[in-house]
Design a protein around this motif. Structure first.
Motif, PDB file in Angstrom:
ATOM      1  N   LYS A 162      15.145  29.066  -1.886  1.00  0.00           N
ATOM      2  CA  LYS A 162      13.728  29.253  -1.577  1.00  0.00           C
ATOM      3  C   LYS A 162      13.263  28.447  -0.374  1.00  0.00           C
ATOM      4  CE  LYS A 162      12.522  31.974  -5.022  1.00  0.00           C
ATOM      5  NZ  LYS A 162      11.989  33.342  -4.796  1.00  0.00           N
TER       6      LYS A 162
ATOM      7  N   HIS B 188      -3.876  38.647  -2.344  1.00  0.00           N
ATOM      8  CA  HIS B 188      -2.508  38.814  -2.854  1.00  0.00           C
ATOM      9  C   HIS B 188      -1.452  38.172  -1.966  1.00  0.00           C
ATOM     10  CE1 HIS B 188       0.672  40.718  -5.185  1.00  0.00           C
ATOM     11  NE2 HIS B 188       1.212  41.117  -4.051  1.00  0.00           N
ATOM     12  N   ILE B 189      -1.549  38.328  -0.645  1.00  0.00           N
ATOM     13  CA  ILE B 189      -0.483  37.841   0.235  1.00  0.00           C
ATOM     14  C   ILE B 189      -0.339  36.329   0.160  1.00  0.00           C
ATOM     15  CG2 ILE B 189      -1.983  37.702   2.293  1.00  0.00           C
ATOM     16  CD1 ILE B 189       0.528  38.618   3.905  1.00  0.00           C
ATOM     17  N   SER B 190      -1.446  35.610   0.010  1.00  0.00           N
ATOM     18  CA  SER B 190      -1.371  34.151  -0.117  1.00  0.00           C
ATOM     19  C   SER B 190      -0.678  33.746  -1.406  1.00  0.00           C
ATOM     20  CB  SER B 190      -2.773  33.539  -0.053  1.00  0.00           C
ATOM     21  OG  SER B 190      -3.340  33.710   1.226  1.00  0.00           O
ATOM     22  N   MET B 191      -0.893  34.504  -2.473  1.00  0.00           N
ATOM     23  CA  MET B 191      -0.227  34.211  -3.739  1.00  0.00           C
ATOM     24  C   MET B 191       1.269  34.465  -3.644  1.00  0.00           C
ATOM     25  SD  MET B 191      -2.116  32.865  -5.967  1.00  0.00           S
ATOM     26  CE  MET B 191      -0.964  33.006  -7.339  1.00  0.00           C
ATOM     27  N   GLU B 192       1.645  35.516  -2.941  1.00  0.00           N
ATOM     28  CA  GLU B 192       3.068  35.822  -2.789  1.00  0.00           C
ATOM     29  C   GLU B 192       3.779  34.760  -1.965  1.00  0.00           C
ATOM     30  OE1 GLU B 192       4.866  37.971  -4.234  1.00  0.00           O
ATOM     31  OE2 GLU B 192       3.395  39.298  -5.148  1.00  0.00           O
ATOM     32  N   GLN B 193       3.085  34.199  -0.967  1.00  0.00           N
ATOM     33  CA  GLN B 193       3.719  33.269  -0.037  1.00  0.00           C
ATOM     34  C   GLN B 193       3.662  31.821  -0.490  1.00  0.00           C
ATOM     35  OE1 GLN B 193       1.699  34.062   3.678  1.00  0.00           O
ATOM     36  NE2 GLN B 193       2.898  35.904   4.096  1.00  0.00           N
ATOM     37  N   CYS B 194       2.802  31.483  -1.433  1.00  0.00           N
ATOM     38  CA  CYS B 194       2.644  30.080  -1.807  1.00  0.00           C
ATOM     39  C   CYS B 194       3.866  29.570  -2.571  1.00  0.00           C
ATOM     40  CB  CYS B 194       1.382  29.883  -2.640  1.00  0.00           C
ATOM     41  SG  CYS B 194       1.485  30.463  -4.349  1.00  0.00           S
TER      42      CYS B 194
ATOM     43  N   ILE C 268       0.305  36.606 -11.291  1.00  0.00           N
ATOM     44  CA  ILE C 268       1.407  35.959 -10.566  1.00  0.00           C
ATOM     45  C   ILE C 268       1.541  34.512 -11.014  1.00  0.00           C
ATOM     46  CG2 ILE C 268       2.207  35.194  -8.296  1.00  0.00           C
ATOM     47  CD1 ILE C 268       0.872  37.668  -7.094  1.00  0.00           C
TER      48      ILE C 268
ATOM     49  N   TYR D 282      -8.306  32.259  -7.301  1.00  0.00           N
ATOM     50  CA  TYR D 282      -7.122  32.686  -6.562  1.00  0.00           C
ATOM     51  C   TYR D 282      -7.497  33.419  -5.274  1.00  0.00           C
ATOM     52  CZ  TYR D 282      -4.890  31.516 -10.937  1.00  0.00           C
ATOM     53  OH  TYR D 282      -4.456  30.822 -12.045  1.00  0.00           O
TER      54      TYR D 282
ATOM     55  N   SER E 105       6.118  27.827  -5.483  1.00  0.00           N
ATOM     56  CA  SER E 105       6.110  27.886  -6.944  1.00  0.00           C
ATOM     57  C   SER E 105       5.861  26.487  -7.500  1.00  0.00           C
ATOM     58  CB  SER E 105       7.460  28.398  -7.454  1.00  0.00           C
ATOM     59  OG  SER E 105       8.479  27.440  -7.181  1.00  0.00           O
TER      60      SER E 105
ATOM     61  N   LYS F 209       4.604  31.921 -11.892  1.00  0.00           N
ATOM     62  CA  LYS F 209       4.928  31.107 -10.718  1.00  0.00           C
ATOM     63  C   LYS F 209       4.287  29.717 -10.763  1.00  0.00           C
ATOM     64  CE  LYS F 209       5.158  31.725  -5.681  1.00  0.00           C
ATOM     65  NZ  LYS F 209       4.803  32.623  -4.558  1.00  0.00           N
TER      66      LYS F 209
END
Length: 428
Positions: free
Chosen positions: A246, A69-75, A50, A66, A77, A54
């Motif tokens: 965003k 997964h959910i923290s990476m999706e929500q952080c 990701i 890292y 860019s 990003k």
């Protein structure tokens, strides 16, 4: 927080060796060993995959660890985080310098640190930067990653942001990104439904910092958000990338709040609005432009040669009067939010097209307008059919070089506008 490494050498080496592979395949085929923490390794691989798009600067740093997964999706860019740093840099320059004071004396606090992406870019603008986060595993990650990124000015605090706010020394900037999920995990949008409630904390935030930057859901009506903060909002930033809105950022100004003596005076203060979509930028004083959505009645050009579609931030701002005033293009009809001109418009904040033909929805007009087409890109603005309904009616496949816009002209006529992407138009 733990003093040991977040990943052992075997786990780190595995993640490095397999970071371009499919995580699901690795989970199924990898042989478990005592030294390999496979779930952690898979998080690193998925996180890096990701981050390479990003957060490319983070992905290029070998020591970054890292989160799930959910923290990476929500952080945030890299683009949106760097834009926040750009705001902070400008705000700092606007502050008067006390005798002997330097940029290294400036301080900021992030009360909702999370994974730390926004903090990592904001912190670079300050001599002292404090990260506050109540989840210990995120604090541990952030402490490791800020060191990996060389941010020696960063202080990490594991604790409740509101409690820290009450006790902290004043700073030049406070940043807050309230969690937009309730205790059941359901998504929330209203400011007062987020955690912490920035509205309830407004006076305390402004007592502790000259500027407060608040990240809010892009779903919110920015005008209502400004009204809710009752005259303390100095700036509104509507931030898009890839033509997708965003973030909505509000900058509260403590000095402006202190100068406001009553609610009536506060309600008359209008913010400066910034619309950003990648390298497209437009800003304006909201007090000077009040017609906004209520336009679309200016005389159209004698010849309609070019069509312009505003970017997502302009659409969110609703500043169509600004667009008409700045660029000379005219909205094709009320509520259509498409602009036309007879000459190319340089720098239009959106996409530009060359108009090939315009026609109504009658059988003969459609035959002429669709001549030679078997596919097209279709969009609608203020039109009685949705884009899929229009595509079905026209029996056209998706794609190709032609762009069809269904819209409503001044006077109420429903039309199709056949266009081609005009590479000569800046922004197109």
């Amino acid at each position: 927080m733990s003093d040991g490494p977040l990943l052992n050498d075997v786990t780190r080496a595995f993640a490095e060796a397999h970071r371009n592979e499919d995580v699901r395949d690795l989970a199924l085929k990898t042989k478990r060993t005592a030294d390999l923490d496979l779930p952690a390794a898979l998080d690193q691989i998925a996180g890096w995959q990701i981050a390479r798009n990003k957060l490319p600067q983070w992905a290029a740093c070998a020591d970054i660890v890292y989160p799930a997964h959910i923290s990476m999706e929500q952080c945030s860019s890299q683009f949106t985080a760097q834009y926040k740093a750009e705001i902070a840099r400008r705000l700092l320059r606007s502050l008067p310098q006390s005798a002997g004071q330097t940029a290294n004396d400036a301080t900021m606090t992030d009360l909702t640190g999370g994974f730390g992406v926004d903090f990592s870019y904001l912190a670079r603008e300050f001599g002292h930067a404090t990260y506050v986060e109540r989840q210990s595993h995120l604090c541990e990650l952030a402490a490791h990653n800020m060191a990996a990124l060389g941010l020696t000015q960063a202080q990490m605090v594991c604790g409740d942001g509101v409690e820290y706010l009450r006790a902290m020394e004043p700073a030049q900037l406070i940043y807050i990104d309230p969690a937009r999920r309730d205790e059941h995990g359901a998504r929330t949008y209203a400011i007062e439904d987020c955690t912490p409630d920035a509205l309830a904390l407004r006076d305390l935030l402004l007592a502790k910092a000259r500027y407060v930057m608040i990240k809010l859901s892009p779903m919110l009506d920015w005008r209502k958000a400004v009204d809710d903060f009752a005259g303390t909002v100095a700036e509104v930033h509507i931030v898009s990338t890839g033509n997708e809105c965003k973030e909505l950022l509000l900058v509260l100004d403590g000095k402006a709040a202190g100068a406001t003596s009553d609610a009536a005076a506060a309600d008359t203060r209008a913010p400066h609005v910034y619309c950003v979509n990648d390298d497209q930028r437009l800003d304006y004083d909201a007090a000077a432009y009040t017609r906004g959505l209520r336009i679309g009645d200016a005389p159209l050009p004698h010849k309609l040669r070019y069509l312009y579609e505003p970017n997502a931030s302009i659409m969110k701002a609703g500043c169509f009067d600004v667009v008409e005033a700045r660029f000379g293009a005219v909205q094709i009809g009320p509520s259509s939010h498409l602009f036309v001109s007879d000459e190319p418009v340089d720098g239009f904040p959106g996409r530009g097209f060359a108009i090939e033909t315009i026609g109504g929805m009658g059988k003969k007009e459609l035959k002429r307008l669709l001549s030679g087409l078997d596919c097209a890109n279709i969009a609608v603005r203020n039109f009685p059919l949705t884009a899929p309904q229009l595509r079905k009616k026209l029996k056209l496949a998706d794609g190709g070089d032609a762009y069809l816009f269904g819209t409503t002209m001044q006077g109420g006529d429903h039309v199709l506008i056949r266009t081609a992407k005009n590479q000569q138009i800046i922004g197109g």
